[in-house]
Design a protein around this motif. Structure first.
Motif, PDB file in Angstrom:
ATOM      1  N   HIS A  33       0.882  -1.171   0.000  1.00 57.77           N
ATOM      2  CA  HIS A  33       0.000   0.000   0.000  1.00 57.77           C
ATOM      3  C   HIS A  33       0.914   1.214   0.000  1.00 57.77           C
ATOM      4  O   HIS A  33       1.733   1.370   0.911  1.00 57.77           O
ATOM      5  CB  HIS A  33      -0.884   0.045   1.245  1.00 57.77           C
ATOM      6  CG  HIS A  33      -1.945  -1.000   1.266  1.00 57.77           C
ATOM      7  ND1 HIS A  33      -1.734  -2.255   1.781  1.00 57.77           N
ATOM      8  CD2 HIS A  33      -3.227  -0.981   0.832  1.00 57.77           C
ATOM      9  CE1 HIS A  33      -2.837  -2.955   1.671  1.00 57.77           C
ATOM     10  NE2 HIS A  33      -3.770  -2.220   1.099  1.00 57.77           N
ATOM     11  N   HIS A  88     -10.306  -6.208  -0.187  1.00 55.15           N
ATOM     12  CA  HIS A  88     -10.255  -6.148   1.262  1.00 55.15           C
ATOM     13  C   HIS A  88     -10.714  -4.775   1.722  1.00 55.15           C
ATOM     14  O   HIS A  88     -10.738  -3.825   0.955  1.00 55.15           O
ATOM     15  CB  HIS A  88      -8.847  -6.450   1.783  1.00 55.15           C
ATOM     16  CG  HIS A  88      -7.769  -5.626   1.138  1.00 55.15           C
ATOM     17  ND1 HIS A  88      -7.114  -6.028  -0.003  1.00 55.15           N
ATOM     18  CD2 HIS A  88      -7.242  -4.432   1.467  1.00 55.15           C
ATOM     19  CE1 HIS A  88      -6.222  -5.118  -0.346  1.00 55.15           C
ATOM     20  NE2 HIS A  88      -6.285  -4.129   0.530  1.00 55.15           N
ATOM     21  N   HIS A  90     -10.071  -1.737   4.387  1.00 61.11           N
ATOM     22  CA  HIS A  90      -8.954  -1.184   5.144  1.00 61.11           C
ATOM     23  C   HIS A  90      -9.435  -0.664   6.496  1.00 61.11           C
ATOM     24  O   HIS A  90     -10.462   0.019   6.572  1.00 61.11           O
ATOM     25  CB  HIS A  90      -8.318  -0.031   4.365  1.00 61.11           C
ATOM     26  CG  HIS A  90      -7.758  -0.455   3.055  1.00 61.11           C
ATOM     27  ND1 HIS A  90      -8.478  -0.399   1.887  1.00 61.11           N
ATOM     28  CD2 HIS A  90      -6.549  -0.962   2.732  1.00 61.11           C
ATOM     29  CE1 HIS A  90      -7.728  -0.842   0.896  1.00 61.11           C
ATOM     30  NE2 HIS A  90      -6.557  -1.198   1.376  1.00 61.11           N
ATOM     31  N   ASP A 100      -4.670  -1.911   8.601  1.00 66.71           N
ATOM     32  CA  ASP A 100      -4.900  -3.351   8.648  1.00 66.71           C
ATOM     33  C   ASP A 100      -5.946  -3.671   7.592  1.00 66.71           C
ATOM     34  O   ASP A 100      -6.590  -2.770   7.042  1.00 66.71           O
ATOM     35  CB  ASP A 100      -5.371  -3.763  10.040  1.00 66.71           C
ATOM     36  CG  ASP A 100      -5.141  -5.232  10.331  1.00 66.71           C
ATOM     37  OD1 ASP A 100      -4.658  -5.964   9.441  1.00 66.71           O
ATOM     38  OD2 ASP A 100      -5.471  -5.667  11.453  1.00 66.71           O
ATOM     39  N   GLU A 101      -6.124  -4.935   7.306  1.00 64.30           N
ATOM     40  CA  GLU A 101      -7.108  -5.367   6.311  1.00 64.30           C
ATOM     41  C   GLU A 101      -8.012  -6.420   6.919  1.00 64.30           C
ATOM     42  O   GLU A 101      -7.575  -7.216   7.742  1.00 64.30           O
ATOM     43  CB  GLU A 101      -6.393  -5.978   5.094  1.00 64.30           C
ATOM     44  CG  GLU A 101      -5.469  -5.029   4.395  1.00 64.30           C
ATOM     45  CD  GLU A 101      -4.625  -5.707   3.332  1.00 64.30           C
ATOM     46  OE1 GLU A 101      -4.764  -6.925   3.127  1.00 64.30           O
ATOM     47  OE2 GLU A 101      -3.811  -5.014   2.706  1.00 64.30           O
ATOM     48  N   SER A 128     -12.805   2.123   3.460  1.00 57.98           N
ATOM     49  CA  SER A 128     -11.841   2.294   4.540  1.00 57.98           C
ATOM     50  C   SER A 128     -12.616   2.685   5.783  1.00 57.98           C
ATOM     51  O   SER A 128     -13.458   3.588   5.736  1.00 57.98           O
ATOM     52  CB  SER A 128     -10.841   3.406   4.217  1.00 57.98           C
ATOM     53  OG  SER A 128     -10.113   3.085   3.062  1.00 57.98           O
TER      54      SER A 128
END
Length: 142
Positions: A33, A88, A90, A100-101, A128
């Protein structure tokens, strides 16, 4: 993605493989990322003459080609990651900045409800959630 695959994809679109395009894609893959500024820093370690405008343009091109995608993890620059990764969600800590995911299936019931009730489709890959991580919050937040 191999250099050959990238070259073929670019040629199919009437474009050519340049060192800058290859370096930008590799930086995104290596960093996981990364903001355009972080990609720029990584690329400049190999090719000092690449400017930030080239980084932004190349990231936009790579996104149009479906090789990278972006999300907004703060009020600043977007964060890019490889498009081939599993989708995913965030989790962004407002205190320490940790990212983190989590599995997008956790949001699937909400996304399905929004689609059914409002006709709104959620792009979970761009979601997110901001809050305070367990390390910073010590579990005493509501």
């Amino acid at each position: 993605m191999s250099e050959t695959s990238l070259a073929e994809l670019l040629r199919a679109r009437g474009l050519r493989l340049t060192a800058q395009r290859q370096l930008v894609l590799q930086a995104v893959l290596d960093l996981g990322h990364a903001t355009p500024e972080q990609v720029h820093t990584a690329v400049r370690e190999v090719a000092a003459g690449v400017n930030i405008t080239t980084i932004y343009r190349t990231l936009e091109l790579l996104e149009r080609l479906g090789l990278v995608t972006h999300t907004h993890l703060s009020h600043g620059s977007p964060t890019y990651h490889a498009a081939g990764e599993d989708q995913h969600v965030h989790l962004v800590c407002r205190e320490c900045g940790a990212i983190d995911e989590i599995d997008p299936d956790l949001l699937r019931p909400l996304a399905d409800q929004l689609t059914a009730q409002r006709g709104f489709w959620v792009d979970i890959g761009h979601v997110s959630l901001f809050g305070v991580c367990g390390r910073c919050g010590n579990g005493d937040r509501e």
